[in-house]
Design a protein around this motif. Structure first.
Motif, PDB file in Angstrom:
ATOM      1  N   GLN A  14       0.561  -0.889   0.002  1.00  0.00           N
ATOM      2  CA  GLN A  14      -0.048  -0.094   0.145  1.00  0.00           C
ATOM      3  C   GLN A  14       0.717   1.559  -0.100  1.00  0.00           C
ATOM      4  N   THR A  15       0.854   2.255  -1.224  1.00  0.00           N
ATOM      5  CA  THR A  15       1.985   2.917  -1.286  1.00  0.00           C
ATOM      6  C   THR A  15       1.062   4.897  -0.740  1.00  0.00           C
ATOM      7  N   THR A  16      -0.077   4.091  -0.152  1.00  0.00           N
ATOM      8  CA  THR A  16      -0.825   5.797   0.167  1.00  0.00           C
ATOM      9  C   THR A  16      -1.570   5.225   1.009  1.00  0.00           C
ATOM     10  N   LYS A  17      -1.726   5.671   2.250  1.00  0.00           N
ATOM     11  CA  LYS A  17      -2.105   6.349   3.945  1.00  0.00           C
ATOM     12  C   LYS A  17      -4.049   5.770   3.218  1.00  0.00           C
ATOM     13  N   LYS A  18      -4.447   5.064   3.817  1.00  0.00           N
ATOM     14  CA  LYS A  18      -5.932   5.587   3.372  1.00  0.00           C
ATOM     15  C   LYS A  18      -6.985   6.815   4.858  1.00  0.00           C
ATOM     16  N   ASP A  19      -7.443   7.265   4.776  1.00  0.00           N
ATOM     17  CA  ASP A  19      -7.681   8.486   5.466  1.00  0.00           C
ATOM     18  C   ASP A  19      -8.828   7.586   6.375  1.00  0.00           C
ATOM     19  N   GLY A  20      -9.863   8.050   6.551  1.00  0.00           N
ATOM     20  CA  GLY A  20     -10.475   6.825   7.279  1.00  0.00           C
ATOM     21  C   GLY A  20     -10.882   7.298   9.464  1.00  0.00           C
ATOM     22  N   PHE A  21     -12.774   6.740   9.346  1.00  0.00           N
ATOM     23  CA  PHE A  21     -12.648   7.363  10.601  1.00  0.00           C
ATOM     24  C   PHE A  21     -12.702   6.588  11.782  1.00  0.00           C
ATOM     25  N   SER A  22     -11.474   6.542  12.721  1.00  0.00           N
ATOM     26  CA  SER A  22     -11.982   5.764  13.332  1.00  0.00           C
ATOM     27  C   SER A  22     -12.960   4.737  14.150  1.00  0.00           C
ATOM     28  N   GLY A  23     -13.358   6.048  15.075  1.00  0.00           N
ATOM     29  CA  GLY A  23     -14.639   6.182  15.413  1.00  0.00           C
ATOM     30  C   GLY A  23     -13.910   6.728  17.516  1.00  0.00           C
ATOM     31  N   TRP A  24     -12.659   7.416  17.412  1.00  0.00           N
ATOM     32  CA  TRP A  24     -12.144   8.192  18.487  1.00  0.00           C
ATOM     33  C   TRP A  24     -12.406   9.610  18.376  1.00  0.00           C
ATOM     34  N   LEU A  25     -12.800   9.946  19.063  1.00  0.00           N
ATOM     35  CA  LEU A  25     -12.904  11.678  18.975  1.00  0.00           C
ATOM     36  C   LEU A  25     -12.684  12.524  20.151  1.00  0.00           C
ATOM     37  N   LYS A  26     -12.260  13.900  19.992  1.00  0.00           N
ATOM     38  CA  LYS A  26     -11.272  14.836  21.272  1.00  0.00           C
ATOM     39  C   LYS A  26     -11.955  15.479  22.238  1.00  0.00           C
ATOM     40  N   CYS A  27     -13.094  15.432  23.036  1.00  0.00           N
ATOM     41  CA  CYS A  27     -14.087  15.959  23.803  1.00  0.00           C
ATOM     42  C   CYS A  27     -13.138  17.364  23.718  1.00  0.00           C
ATOM     43  N   THR A  28     -14.507  18.503  22.804  1.00  0.00           N
ATOM     44  CA  THR A  28     -14.427  19.756  22.994  1.00  0.00           C
ATOM     45  C   THR A  28     -13.619  20.463  24.238  1.00  0.00           C
ATOM     46  N   HIS A  29     -14.732  19.586  25.389  1.00  0.00           N
ATOM     47  CA  HIS A  29     -14.864  20.269  26.558  1.00  0.00           C
ATOM     48  C   HIS A  29     -13.145  19.773  27.538  1.00  0.00           C
TER      49      HIS A  29
END
Length: 309
Positions: A14-29
């Motif tokens: 795989q020459t390019t890294k696929k961007d994807g949502f892993s399900g983890w978020l950083k709380c804005t607070h």
């Protein structure tokens, strides 16, 4: 096969890294890492700091109305660009973009439903549609809902979240403040309860009209509730506001709110308040065509009832 030939490798590189949502978020607070599934299971509240993220109108209705009981009303009304208003882009294009983004036709949904078996009229604003701004359609739908509640003797609950009046409709938007307030005066004359629920954020003309006229005014924790935002006020008066000013806890301390209710408890607490305010048995959902479950709903004594926060 030649001496220096080689077959293609069986392992795909795989020459390019696929961007994807892993399900983890950083709380804005609190800046802690949380998983989207955990956030959803926790009523869209951070499990670490209990920060209340916004809900769409559909999510809010699902969290409050008994399953399958919500019947939307007046959903044929549409906003129009009657003033042919243009700022960065024409208002007509803004409306089209907002409809596609929010998946709805305007910033409020109104209708009737059952709340723990009790029939109510329910209005829910959606911040995803142009910041929940109040235009002519929002004011008209809320006014029609209030009049509907009067005719059918239903208690009223409105969940507010808004950036205020919709500037693209100018004075037509400001007129909705007077219209909704006048309709609520008629509801008061009919001796029907109105509970106003303020969520983050509730500002501008919405705060200055129907959102502040409830028989009971409740709010979610840490919600911004104001007419003008803190930066505008600080720039106007040349002083910093006290810490936490214009948040629901500050307003509760200074008498603008009756109580603050955590989102996970909101449905039950609102049901208790509706039962308390209309506990004389006068309201009849079957009269309107709402099927009430065949069970006895115990009535709490007004002398001993204390709404829990």
């Amino acid at each position: 096969m030649g001496l220096f030939s080689r077959s293609k490798p069986k392992i795909k590189v795989q020459t390019t890294k696929k961007d994807g949502f892993s399900g983890w978020l950083k709380c804005t607070h609190c800046n802690e890492m949380i998983h989207a599934d955990e956030l959803q299971r926790n009523s869209n509240c951070c499990p670490k700091c209990d920060y209340h993220y916004r809900l769409s109108a559909d999510e809010r209705i699902k969290s409050l109305a008994d399953e399958g009981s919500f019947k939307e009303l007046f959903n044929t009304l549409r906003s129009v660009d009657s003033l042919r208003f243009v700022d960065a882009e024409p208002y007509a294009e803004r409306l089209q973009s907002a409809c596609e983004k929010a998946g709805r036709d305007d910033a409020v949904s109104v209708g009737t439903c059952l709340l723990q078996g009790a029939p109510i009229a329910l209005g829910v604003m959606d911040f995803n549609f142009m910041g929940g701004s109040m235009g002519s359609v929002v004011g008209e739908k809320l006014t029609l809902l209030i009049e509907h509640a009067i005719v059918h003797k239903l208690p009223l609950i409105i969940i507010s979240t808004s950036g205020g009046a919709r500037m693209q409709e100018s004075v037509l938007s400001l007129m909705q403040m007077a219209k909704t307030s006048a309709a609520l005066a008629k509801l008061h004359e009919a001796c029907l309860p109105y509970i106003s629920v303020l969520t983050n954020p509730t500002t501008g003309g919405v705060t200055a009209s129907f959102a502040s006229l409830g028989d009971l005014i409740v709010a979610e924790p840490n919600a911004l509730i104001c007419f003008a935002g803190p930066r505008v006020i600080e720039q106007t008066i040349g002083h910093q506001l006290p810490p936490g000013a214009q948040k629901s806890e500050f307003l509760l301390e200074h008498g603008m709110l009756d109580c603050i209710i955590n989102r996970r408890d909101l449905k039950q607490k609102l049901a208790d308040l509706v039962e308390f305010l209309s506990g004389n048995g006068r309201l009849n959902g079957e009269e309107y065509g709402i099927e009430i479950p065949k069970k006895n709903i115990s009535k709490k004594s007004a002398a001993t009832y204390t709404p829990a926060i």
